[in-house]
Design a protein around this motif. Structure first.
Motif, PDB file in Angstrom:
ATOM      1  N   LEU A 199      43.699  25.598  19.303  1.00 40.49           N
ATOM      2  CA  LEU A 199      44.402  24.955  20.404  1.00 40.49           C
ATOM      3  C   LEU A 199      43.740  25.284  21.734  1.00 40.49           C
ATOM      4  O   LEU A 199      43.584  24.403  22.596  1.00 40.49           O
ATOM      5  N   LEU A 200      43.334  26.538  21.916  1.00 43.67           N
ATOM      6  CA  LEU A 200      42.660  26.925  23.149  1.00 43.67           C
ATOM      7  C   LEU A 200      41.328  26.193  23.297  1.00 43.67           C
ATOM      8  O   LEU A 200      40.977  25.724  24.391  1.00 43.67           O
ATOM      9  N   ARG A 201      40.590  26.078  22.197  1.00 45.34           N
ATOM     10  CA  ARG A 201      39.318  25.351  22.241  1.00 45.34           C
ATOM     11  C   ARG A 201      39.550  23.886  22.592  1.00 45.34           C
ATOM     12  O   ARG A 201      38.858  23.316  23.452  1.00 45.34           O
ATOM     13  N   ILE A 231      34.437  27.889  26.291  1.00 47.57           N
ATOM     14  CA  ILE A 231      34.679  28.670  27.505  1.00 47.57           C
ATOM     15  C   ILE A 231      33.481  28.573  28.445  1.00 47.57           C
ATOM     16  O   ILE A 231      33.619  28.323  29.653  1.00 47.57           O
ATOM     17  N   GLY A 232      32.290  28.779  27.903  1.00 46.81           N
ATOM     18  CA  GLY A 232      31.086  28.692  28.719  1.00 46.81           C
ATOM     19  C   GLY A 232      30.929  27.327  29.374  1.00 46.81           C
ATOM     20  O   GLY A 232      30.574  27.225  30.551  1.00 46.81           O
ATOM     21  N   PRO A 264      36.088  32.952  18.017  1.00 42.30           N
ATOM     22  CA  PRO A 264      35.289  32.010  17.223  1.00 42.30           C
ATOM     23  C   PRO A 264      34.184  31.401  18.083  1.00 42.30           C
ATOM     24  O   PRO A 264      34.366  31.196  19.301  1.00 42.30           O
ATOM     25  N   ILE A 265      33.052  31.123  17.473  1.00 47.20           N
ATOM     26  CA  ILE A 265      31.904  30.603  18.224  1.00 47.20           C
ATOM     27  C   ILE A 265      32.260  29.320  18.981  1.00 47.20           C
ATOM     28  O   ILE A 265      31.873  29.139  20.138  1.00 47.20           O
TER      29      ILE A 265
END
Length: 230
Positions: A78-80, A114-115, A107-108
């Motif tokens: 969900l965050l991804r 995020i990046g 997780p990758i």
């Protein structure tokens, strides 16, 4: 056109109550997290409208790894998804994203998201949105203090600024290892409203309550003085 805010007001929110919100409705706990993600969108917009300069959201504590693996995996996904989907409008809305916490255990796919989110929104000037993922204030303080820093130097290492207003939804009244150093002189606002139901009107009520308070920071102020960020 983006504008830079002249007032500084850092609001932090412990977004609590997603799972209980779902259970009360006979729904799986992940459904509560999904609705909670929708609430984030509305509160970010409200923060910009109220000229908040920084908004820090507690999304996933280092202690949350103890939850059932399926729930953790769902939260990571969900965050991804949130970062990938929301970045375009956040960037256009003038919001800068920074993620606090460890990244080596994520997780990758989430680490890459995020990046991308941080790089894509780095020019945002209307609101600095900080999202805490795999975060522990105690760990952050220990890491920053390892070099025997002064208080000001340690504050700079923590990558945040002093909290003016700390909001916690869901009824509990504790910090849960969130921004401990930065909340030394924060005002606290606890509400029984669970995060999925916490909307712009609730956010406005918390800000109104904050502005009615008198903040002395250990000194003496005139009676009736309005709260002001420091």
């Amino acid at each position: 056109m983006q504008t830079t805010l002249h007032t500084k007001l850092h609001v932090a929110i412990i977004m609590d109550g997603n799972g209980r919100w779902a259970e009360e409705r006979g729904l799986p706990r992940p459904d509560g997290h999904q609705v909670g993600a929708d609430a984030v969108r509305a509160i970010v917009r409200a923060a910009v409208e109220h000229r908040v300069s920084a908004l820090s959201l507690y999304a996933f504590s280092s202690y949350n790894w103890q939850r059932p693996p399926a729930e953790v995996a769902g939260l990571m996904g969900l965050l991804r998804h949130f970062l990938l989907v929301e970045v375009p409008w956040l960037r256009d809305f003038g919001v800068r994203i920074t993620v606090l916490g460890r990244r080596d255990r994520l997780p990758i796919g989430l680490a890459k998201a995020i990046g991308h989110a941080e790089a894509s929104t780095r020019d945002g000037r209307r609101l600095h949105l900080r999202i805490a993922i795999d975060y522990s204030a105690r760990d952050a303080i220990l890491a920053a203090a390892a070099d025997h820093l002064t208080a000001d130097e340690l504050s700079g290492r923590l990558d945040t600024e002093d909290v003016d207003l700390m909001i916690r939804t869901g009824g509990d009244q504790r910090l849960s290892d969130f921004l401990l150093w930065e909340s030394a002189y924060a005002e606290f606002y606890f509400t029984r409203v669970k995060w999925p139901d916490f909307g712009p009107d609730d956010f406005a009520a918390a800000l109104a309550d904050y502005h009615r308070r008198t903040r002395s920071f250990g000194g003496v102020v005139e009676a009736g003085a309005a709260a002001a960020p420091h």
